[in-house]
Motif scaffolding. Structure first.
Motif, mmCIF file in Angstrom:
data_model
loop_
_atom_site.group_PDB
_atom_site.id
_atom_site.type_symbol
_atom_site.label_atom_id
_atom_site.label_comp_id
_atom_site.label_asym_id
_atom_site.label_seq_id
_atom_site.Cartn_x
_atom_site.Cartn_y
_atom_site.Cartn_z
ATOM 1 N N UNK A 144 0.818 -1.183 0.000
ATOM 2 C CA UNK A 144 0.000 0.000 0.000
ATOM 3 C C UNK A 144 0.870 1.259 0.000
ATOM 4 N N UNK A 145 1.961 1.159 0.775
ATOM 5 C CA UNK A 145 2.885 2.308 0.851
ATOM 6 C C UNK A 145 3.530 2.582 -0.503
ATOM 7 N N UNK A 146 3.839 1.511 -1.247
ATOM 8 C CA UNK A 146 4.459 1.673 -2.560
ATOM 9 C C UNK A 146 3.505 2.363 -3.524
ATOM 10 N N UNK A 147 2.250 1.995 -3.479
ATOM 11 C CA UNK A 147 1.240 2.625 -4.342
ATOM 12 C C UNK A 147 1.104 4.102 -4.001
#
Length: 89
Positions: free
Chosen positions: A1-4
């Motif tokens: 989620x953090x990468x998105x």
């Protein structure tokens, strides 16, 4: 989620930078009338300048042709306007 989330932030920043750059380009680039005025002021538009450039090219071409046809080093001439036929003093 953090990468998105990070990739969306990076994409938004890149898009904003591209938008600002495009807007600045549109603001700075000259309009059609200004382009025409700049073209009229260019030295290549002056007939005397064009004739002078053509004459210079003719002299250079004649010098190159003469240099190709002779053994003399035409680069050592003191007066380039005078044709060869021996050593120039």
């Amino acid at each position: 989620m953090e990468t998105l989330r990070r990739s969306l932030i990076v994409g938004a920043l890149l898009g904003a930078g591209a938008g600002v750059g495009s807007a600045l380009f549109v603001l700075v680039s000259p309009g059609e009338q200004q382009k025409q005025a700049m073209l009229k002021e260019m030295p290549e538009q002056d007939p005397r300048r064009r004739d002078e450039a053509a004459r210079t090219k003719e002299l250079v071409l004649a010098t190159l042709q003469e240099a190709a046809a002779t053994q003399e080093n035409v680069a050592r001439r003191k007066n380039w306007m005078v044709g060869g036929g021996g050593r120039s003093a």
